[in-house]
Motif scaffolding. Structure first.
Motif, PDB file in Angstrom:
ATOM      1  N   PHE A 155       0.815  -1.211   0.000  1.00 31.06           N
ATOM      2  CA  PHE A 155       0.000   0.000   0.000  1.00 31.06           C
ATOM      3  C   PHE A 155       0.852   1.266   0.000  1.00 31.06           C
ATOM      4  N   VAL A 156       2.137   1.146   0.340  1.00 28.21           N
ATOM      5  CA  VAL A 156       3.045   2.272   0.137  1.00 28.21           C
ATOM      6  C   VAL A 156       3.190   2.537  -1.367  1.00 28.21           C
ATOM      7  N   SER A 157       3.390   1.453  -2.131  1.00 23.89           N
ATOM      8  CA  SER A 157       3.457   1.602  -3.592  1.00 23.89           C
ATOM      9  C   SER A 157       2.113   2.039  -4.168  1.00 23.89           C
ATOM     10  N   TYR A 158       1.029   1.546  -3.579  1.00 17.41           N
ATOM     11  CA  TYR A 158      -0.311   1.969  -4.007  1.00 17.41           C
ATOM     12  C   TYR A 158      -0.478   3.475  -3.794  1.00 17.41           C
ATOM     13  N   GLY A 159       0.041   3.976  -2.671  1.00 15.47           N
ATOM     14  CA  GLY A 159      -0.036   5.413  -2.414  1.00 15.47           C
ATOM     15  C   GLY A 159       0.739   6.221  -3.432  1.00 15.47           C
ATOM     16  N   THR A 160       1.914   5.738  -3.820  1.00 15.58           N
ATOM     17  CA  THR A 160       2.676   6.454  -4.843  1.00 15.58           C
ATOM     18  C   THR A 160       1.936   6.467  -6.176  1.00 15.58           C
ATOM     19  N   MET A 161       1.227   5.376  -6.493  1.00 18.29           N
ATOM     20  CA  MET A 161       0.473   5.326  -7.741  1.00 18.29           C
ATOM     21  C   MET A 161      -0.724   6.285  -7.716  1.00 18.29           C
ATOM     22  N   LEU A 162      -1.341   6.437  -6.539  1.00 14.28           N
ATOM     23  CA  LEU A 162      -2.490   7.341  -6.435  1.00 14.28           C
ATOM     24  C   LEU A 162      -2.098   8.779  -6.734  1.00 14.28           C
ATOM     25  N   THR A 163      -0.902   9.174  -6.312  1.00 10.99           N
ATOM     26  CA  THR A 163      -0.457  10.558  -6.509  1.00 10.99           C
ATOM     27  C   THR A 163       0.675  10.667  -7.537  1.00 10.99           C
ATOM     28  N   TRP A 164       0.942   9.589  -8.235  1.00 12.53           N
ATOM     29  CA  TRP A 164       2.043   9.544  -9.203  1.00 12.53           C
ATOM     30  C   TRP A 164       1.931  10.668 -10.229  1.00 12.53           C
ATOM     31  N   HIS A 165       0.721  10.936 -10.692  1.00 15.82           N
ATOM     32  CA  HIS A 165       0.560  11.892 -11.782  1.00 15.82           C
ATOM     33  C   HIS A 165       0.740  13.334 -11.344  1.00 15.82           C
ATOM     34  N   THR A 166       0.585  13.614 -10.050  1.00 19.07           N
ATOM     35  CA  THR A 166       0.735  15.007  -9.619  1.00 19.07           C
ATOM     36  C   THR A 166       2.123  15.546  -9.944  1.00 19.07           C
ATOM     37  N   PRO A 167       3.218  14.910  -9.510  1.00 20.98           N
ATOM     38  CA  PRO A 167       4.536  15.418  -9.920  1.00 20.98           C
ATOM     39  C   PRO A 167       4.955  14.995 -11.325  1.00 20.98           C
ATOM     40  N   VAL A 168       4.554  13.789 -11.737  1.00 18.53           N
ATOM     41  CA  VAL A 168       5.036  13.257 -13.020  1.00 18.53           C
ATOM     42  C   VAL A 168       4.418  14.009 -14.196  1.00 18.53           C
ATOM     43  N   LEU A 169       3.115  14.293 -14.132  1.00 14.51           N
ATOM     44  CA  LEU A 169       2.492  15.022 -15.234  1.00 14.51           C
ATOM     45  C   LEU A 169       3.014  16.449 -15.337  1.00 14.51           C
TER      46      LEU A 169
END
Length: 460
Positions: free
Chosen positions: A21-35
């Motif tokens: 769920f740590v990795s799940y958390g990064t996926m949930l907000t992945w697009h905020t910095p990456v996009l």
């Protein structure tokens, strides 16, 4: 297997599983910095060489929910075939390799392909984990252990927001693979679910693992716990998982409740709010704090909320949290919609009122943490029949992620051509309906064994 204090084996097993769920958390907000990086014209920041178009933006946003659908189909039977523990090792290894691959992409279509495989790994892990954690924990602490997923999720988000400003895309991807690497290493010090061993007829092995997972518990009580689990398995030992879910009264009721609770987070649109979090945090123009700093404050607030919920979940019950969270979430998103409706219609908004979206965003996060983040996983792992829990969790995840994928695809277009206020209204009303359905149909499962929950569904 090294000898470890029995109590620590239980904690270590739970901690290792919840690292997914740590990795799940990064996926949930992945697009905020990456996009933000992908929308830049600077080639040193944007590894893809050119800013994303609206279509590519919509595509990238929708990959995670579509990949989650595939994960639900591909992974749902893995825990029963390979075992819970071995499945987690296989999935974590695949996820680690995918993050390494992401670090070296230089093309948008290659990025989409590898990113989809990464999302399948992350989503596959969170299909297995709730089942595993609920089966190794005791009745008295099952809620606290299961709800700890919300802590892992928010820590993953905080981890990403701290790394994003100080790393490039390559290093960010490699750092996000560390939780998967840790899972692979720590899994060799954990044990298989005793429930799975009971399902396979290995009663002695199941009892042996229960003794390692419990501390200062008499053998007679361990045997009683195991007999209760075996009794539950014998009820439907000749039926397939799908028959149990759809051809028995308890199965249908439990599947409806699980689908209701896990589809509400998709309808709530919190995933796309997190994906475009920077757009909301940049709304106030009268404060000097950067959007990234506000993001870190918001995630720290979520970590605190998740920790408190995990501590008190077994004291106040699941149903109260679900209902309270729905009220807070739906009212906050509706008020945010009203604010943006006024703004986009050029109505006068005082400078002090421009801080309202930030305050409401914190309330939206609180409502999500209270109702959907950890509690929903706990209830689903408790409510589904034990012998059909893995398949049921996979089907529920598949349907809820299909809903999420439709919302993720439509959000950039609705935002661009109609306005963000309609998106927020679209997120608010389903949660209100969910509140009513939870009030009517969802029973309280706090402190009840799986057999007691089965009997409760028969009467409910």
């Amino acid at each position: 297997m090294p000898k470890v204090s029995c109590n620590w084996i239980l904690y270590l097993s739970t901690f290792t599983a919840n690292l997914f769920f740590v990795s799940y958390g990064t996926m949930l907000t992945w697009h905020t910095p990456v996009l933000l990086k992908f929308r830049s014209n600077n080639n040193e920041i944007n590894p893809l060489g050119a800013p994303l178009t609206v279509f590519q933006l919509s595509l990238c946003t929708s990959i995670y929910p579509f990949a989650s659908i595939l994960a639900g189909l591909l992974v749902s039977k893995m825990p029963d075939i390979f075992g819970r523990r071995r499945s987690m090792i296989y999935i974590a290894t695949a996820g680690l390799l995918c993050f390494i691959g992401l670090a070296f992409v230089r093309n948008v279509w290659l990025y989409c392909s590898i990113y989809m495989l990464t999302c399948i790994s992350v989503s596959g892990g969170i299909v297995v984990v709730p089942t595993y954690v609920s089966e190794i924990s005791e009745t008295k602490n099952r809620g606290s252990f299961s709800s700890a997923v919300s802590i892992g999720t928010t820590i993953g988000q905080l981890y990403l927001f701290i790394l994003a400003p100080v790393t490039d895309f390559k290093m960010l991807s490699l750092c996000c693979g560390i939780p998967f690497f840790t899972i692979v290493v720590l899994s060799f010090f954990t044990y298989e679910s005793p429930v799975l061993l009971s399902m396979r007829g290995d009663t002695d092995g199941a009892l042996r693992i229960l003794k390692k997972l419990r501390r200062n518990v008499e053998s007679s009580k361990l045997e009683e716990e195991l007999k209760e689990k075996e009794k539950m398995l014998k009820v439907s030992d000749k039926k397939s998982a799908l028959k149990i879910l759809f051809k028995t009264s308890v199965g249908r009721k439990s599947f409806f409740i699980a689908l209701l609770i896990r589809s509400l987070p998709s309808f709530s649109g919190f995933f796309v709010i997190l994906s475009f979090l920077d757009d909301f945090l940049r709304e106030p123009t009268n404060i000097s704090v950067s959007s990234n700093t506000l993001s870190i404050f918001l995630i720290c607030f979520k970590v605190l909320s998740a920790s408190l919920i995990s501590i008190f979940l077994d004291r106040f019950g699941r149903r109260m949290y679900l209902l309270l969270g729905c009220i807070v979430y739906s009212s906050s998103t509706f008020c945010m919609g009203v604010y943006f409706l006024c703004k986009n219609n050029n109505m006068y908004i005082p400078e002090t009122v421009k801080l309202v979206p930030i305050i409401l965003l914190f309330l939206v996060s609180l409502g999500y943490m209270v109702s959907f983040a950890g509690v929903s996983y706990t209830v689903v792992s408790e409510i589904l029949p034990n012998e059909a829990r893995a398949v049921g969790s996979g089907l529920v995840a598949c349907i809820s992620n299909f809903i999420l994928s439709l919302i993720a695809i439509s959000y950039p277009y609705i935002d661009k051509y109609l306005g963000v206020q309609y998106c927020l209204f679209m997120f608010s009303f389903p949660v209100i309906i969910g509140f009513v359905l939870i009030l009517i149909y969802v029973p309280e499962t706090k402190g009840k064994s799986f057999e007691q929950i089965r009997c409760l569904l028969n009467k409910h």
